[in-house]
Design a protein around this motif. Structure first.
Motif, short mmCIF file in Angstrom:
data_model
loop_
_atom_site.label_atom_id
_atom_site.label_comp_id
_atom_site.label_asym_id
_atom_site.label_seq_id
_atom_site.Cartn_x
_atom_site.Cartn_y
_atom_site.Cartn_z
N LYS A 77 0.79 -1.33 -0.22
CA LYS A 77 0.05 0.22 -0.23
C LYS A 77 1.02 1.25 -0.07
O LYS A 77 1.69 1.57 0.44
CB LYS A 77 -1.14 -0.11 1.21
CG LYS A 77 -1.63 -1.25 1.15
CD LYS A 77 -2.93 -1.35 1.94
CE LYS A 77 -3.86 -2.32 1.83
NZ LYS A 77 -5.22 -2.66 2.64
N GLN A 97 -3.29 4.91 -3.57
CA GLN A 97 -3.56 6.14 -3.29
C GLN A 97 -2.93 7.40 -3.11
O GLN A 97 -2.21 7.66 -2.36
CB GLN A 97 -4.65 6.05 -1.83
CG GLN A 97 -5.35 7.57 -1.68
CD GLN A 97 -6.21 6.53 -0.32
OE1 GLN A 97 -6.05 5.68 0.19
NE2 GLN A 97 -7.43 7.43 -0.52
N GLU A 127 -6.04 3.06 7.87
CA GLU A 127 -5.73 3.20 7.01
C GLU A 127 -3.95 3.63 6.36
O GLU A 127 -2.84 3.46 5.97
CB GLU A 127 -6.04 4.17 5.77
CG GLU A 127 -6.99 3.92 4.85
CD GLU A 127 -8.21 4.86 4.06
OE1 GLU A 127 -8.88 4.07 2.88
OE2 GLU A 127 -8.06 5.83 4.34
N ALA A 167 0.86 5.77 -0.37
CA ALA A 167 0.32 6.96 -0.67
C ALA A 167 1.18 7.98 -1.45
O ALA A 167 2.23 7.92 -1.63
CB ALA A 167 0.15 7.23 0.51
#
Length: 88
Positions: free
Chosen positions: A13, A38, A61, A15
Motif C-alpha cells: 500500500k 492512493q 489506512e 500513498a
C-alpha cells in the motif's frame, strides 16, 4: 502486505502526496510486487503542509501504508496544449 492474486504476489500500500501535477499519477508494480496506490493531491500544496494530507486517510489506512511518496515543491510549466515543455 496483503496477498494478491493466485500467484500470491505481495501487495504494497502506497500513498502519493503532491500538488495538482500528481492528481492522475499511476504507479504500477511488476511480476514480483503489486502496488495499491492512493493519491492525495491538492493544487498549490505547500511543502510545509504536505504531511497533513495523510490525515485525510483513516488511522487504519495510515497504519497499512508501507510507502509514502511526497512529490511537492515542483513548478508548473507554462505550456499551452499544443506546446511541449522542451520547446520552452
Amino acid at each position: 502486505m496483503e496477498e494478491g492474486d493466485e500467484k500470491h504476489t505481495p501487495v504494497v500500500k502506497v500513498a502519493v502526496v503532491g500538488g495538482s501535477n500528481c492528481r492522475n499519477i499511476i504507479m504500477e508494480g511488476d511480476d514480483d510486487i503489486s502496488l495499491n496506490t492512493q493519491v492525495l493531491s491538492e493544487g498549490g500544496l505547500k511543502i510545509a503542509y504536505a504531511a497533513e494530507k495523510l490525515e485525510e486517510l483513516s488511522p487504519e489506512e495510515r497504519d497499512d501504508l508501507k510507502v509514502v511518496v511526497m512529490h511537492i515543491g515542483t513548478c508548473d510549466f507554462p505550456v499551452e496544449k499544443e506546446e511541449h515543455a522542451e520547446h520552452l
